[in-house]
Motif scaffolding. Sequence first.
Motif, PDB file in Angstrom:
ATOM      1  N   ASP A  15       0.955  -1.075   0.142  1.00  0.00           N
ATOM      2  CA  ASP A  15       0.017   0.273   0.395  1.00  0.00           C
ATOM      3  C   ASP A  15       1.258   0.991  -0.174  1.00  0.00           C
ATOM      4  N   HIS A  16       2.092   1.104   0.918  1.00  0.00           N
ATOM      5  CA  HIS A  16       2.283   2.742   1.103  1.00  0.00           C
ATOM      6  C   HIS A  16       3.570   2.479  -0.257  1.00  0.00           C
ATOM      7  N   HIS A  17       3.973   1.503  -1.016  1.00  0.00           N
ATOM      8  CA  HIS A  17       4.810   1.234  -2.380  1.00  0.00           C
ATOM      9  C   HIS A  17       3.974   2.427  -2.714  1.00  0.00           C
ATOM     10  N   ARG A  18       2.794   1.928  -3.335  1.00  0.00           N
ATOM     11  CA  ARG A  18       2.279   3.244  -4.625  1.00  0.00           C
ATOM     12  C   ARG A  18       1.580   4.645  -3.346  1.00  0.00           C
ATOM     13  N   LEU A  19       2.130   4.715  -2.390  1.00  0.00           N
ATOM     14  CA  LEU A  19       1.838   6.145  -2.234  1.00  0.00           C
ATOM     15  C   LEU A  19       1.925   7.208  -3.589  1.00  0.00           C
ATOM     16  N   HIS A  20       3.102   7.055  -3.741  1.00  0.00           N
ATOM     17  CA  HIS A  20       3.753   8.233  -5.441  1.00  0.00           C
ATOM     18  C   HIS A  20       4.365   7.754  -6.137  1.00  0.00           C
ATOM     19  N   SER A  21       4.075   6.413  -6.218  1.00  0.00           N
ATOM     20  CA  SER A  21       4.238   6.097  -7.482  1.00  0.00           C
ATOM     21  C   SER A  21       4.227   6.661  -9.155  1.00  0.00           C
ATOM     22  N   ASP A  22       3.323   6.906  -8.870  1.00  0.00           N
ATOM     23  CA  ASP A  22       2.110   7.458 -10.209  1.00  0.00           C
ATOM     24  C   ASP A  22       2.369   9.271 -10.448  1.00  0.00           C
ATOM     25  N   HIS A  23       2.981   9.705  -9.268  1.00  0.00           N
ATOM     26  CA  HIS A  23       4.189  11.194  -9.519  1.00  0.00           C
ATOM     27  C   HIS A  23       5.144  10.336 -10.088  1.00  0.00           C
ATOM     28  N   HIS A  24       5.948   9.444  -9.253  1.00  0.00           N
ATOM     29  CA  HIS A  24       7.066   8.897  -9.596  1.00  0.00           C
ATOM     30  C   HIS A  24       7.479   8.693 -11.559  1.00  0.00           C
ATOM     31  N   HIS A  25       7.154   7.921 -11.740  1.00  0.00           N
ATOM     32  CA  HIS A  25       6.764   7.370 -13.186  1.00  0.00           C
ATOM     33  C   HIS A  25       6.442   8.654 -14.578  1.00  0.00           C
ATOM     34  N   GLN A  26       6.149   9.618 -13.300  1.00  0.00           N
ATOM     35  CA  GLN A  26       5.511  10.646 -14.473  1.00  0.00           C
ATOM     36  C   GLN A  26       7.324  11.536 -14.917  1.00  0.00           C
ATOM     37  N   HIS A  27       8.036  11.401 -14.462  1.00  0.00           N
ATOM     38  CA  HIS A  27       9.426  11.922 -14.681  1.00  0.00           C
ATOM     39  C   HIS A  27      10.438  10.588 -14.672  1.00  0.00           C
ATOM     40  N   GLY A  28      10.211   9.185 -15.364  1.00  0.00           N
ATOM     41  CA  GLY A  28      11.161   8.668 -15.722  1.00  0.00           C
ATOM     42  C   GLY A  28      11.800   8.103 -14.141  1.00  0.00           C
ATOM     43  N   GLY A  29      10.789   8.032 -13.423  1.00  0.00           N
ATOM     44  CA  GLY A  29      11.739   7.210 -12.398  1.00  0.00           C
ATOM     45  C   GLY A  29      12.297   7.439 -11.161  1.00  0.00           C
ATOM     46  N   LEU A  30      12.999   8.850 -11.682  1.00  0.00           N
ATOM     47  CA  LEU A  30      14.101   9.334 -10.884  1.00  0.00           C
ATOM     48  C   LEU A  30      13.861  10.619  -9.691  1.00  0.00           C
ATOM     49  N   VAL A  31      14.586  10.914  -8.895  1.00  0.00           N
ATOM     50  CA  VAL A  31      14.320  11.955  -7.427  1.00  0.00           C
ATOM     51  C   VAL A  31      15.705  12.922  -8.506  1.00  0.00           C
ATOM     52  N   ILE A  32      16.765  11.933  -8.629  1.00  0.00           N
ATOM     53  CA  ILE A  32      17.761  13.373  -9.004  1.00  0.00           C
ATOM     54  C   ILE A  32      17.991  12.623  -9.924  1.00  0.00           C
ATOM     55  N   ASP A  33      18.409  13.224 -11.410  1.00  0.00           N
ATOM     56  CA  ASP A  33      19.176  13.189 -12.182  1.00  0.00           C
ATOM     57  C   ASP A  33      19.908  13.838 -13.048  1.00  0.00           C
ATOM     58  N   ALA A  34      21.248  14.002 -12.466  1.00  0.00           N
ATOM     59  CA  ALA A  34      22.471  15.163 -12.693  1.00  0.00           C
ATOM     60  C   ALA A  34      23.480  14.449 -13.192  1.00  0.00           C
ATOM     61  N   VAL A  35      24.094  15.079 -14.593  1.00  0.00           N
ATOM     62  CA  VAL A  35      24.689  14.242 -14.611  1.00  0.00           C
ATOM     63  C   VAL A  35      25.922  15.689 -15.681  1.00  0.00           C
ATOM     64  N   GLY A  36      26.926  15.376 -15.379  1.00  0.00           N
ATOM     65  CA  GLY A  36      28.591  16.885 -15.907  1.00  0.00           C
ATOM     66  C   GLY A  36      28.638  17.121 -14.391  1.00  0.00           C
TER      67      GLY A  36
END
Length: 306
Positions: A15-36
């Motif tokens: 139940d908790h695992h699904r709490l914010h899954s839709d939100h994260h899926h909207q941006h490719g599943g990454l919270v931090i995406d930092a390159v270079g």
Amino acid sequence: MTTAEDLRHHRPDSDHHRLHSDHHHQHGGLVIDAVGLSKSFRARGGDPTELLSGATLQVAPWTTVAVMGRSGAGKSTLLRALGLFQPFDAGRYRLLGRDVAGLSDRACSALRARHIGFVFQEFRLLPHLTATANVEVAAALAGVPARSRRREAQRALDLVGLSHRLRARPRTLSGGEQQRVALARALVKRPSLILADEPTGALDDTTAAKVLEILRHAVATSAAALVVVTHDPVVATACDRQLRLQDGQLLPLLPDPDSVPKGPADRPAVGPSERPAEGSVGDSGVGCTGDAAGESAGESVAGPTA
């Protein structure tokens, strides 16, 4: 006492695992995406010192990452930039799918207040307020409606095991209790990203284990990501990934059997806070600048010290 192995294998219920899954899926599943990522600072009258040089960091939800390295390597500076208090000089940084380059200070403050929780070695509680009121201030800054703030503050304090200390002021709390109030303050907004700078450095082993367990639980039940700066191999081992900041790069930390502490006496001493001098180079770079001092009251958004 909860062990590092227990913490590493704790996972959320469905139940908790699904709490914010839709939100994260909207941006490719990454919270931090930092390159270079690149970042330098210049001491007064000195030459620039390069702290980050083309570093990459990608962190998914439900993930904990430890960053180690020598004092002065730039670990706290990395957290400040990830927390939108100062920009990277170069590179691309996307937080929750949003490119932070060019965002105004107001936009950065709003993003930080809503989505990032900060935990420090110093507790930074407001001494004249109760535990509940300290957490309520953070809730207000995060945009929690006034009618819900007290309830949410008490929920967060209950989460960290302080439901019996709601009306206590900081001077009446132990060091471990103060750190747990600081944790509640960071968690009351249900952040997507938790940034922790030596959160157990001033605590005994038992209290440190409790703090780690709380952080792991928060990550597991809210689809958050945790990046923790630490000198302690025990803390690092409790995380899913271990990185070392070395020569401007974030490199996988290879385990050294001889370095694993066998007891409290073997825990490494925590070095002094990294405090690069004023005059950071590249203030027009990638990311945001922030008035750390002006925001520190209540939300623990003052940012790491370096």
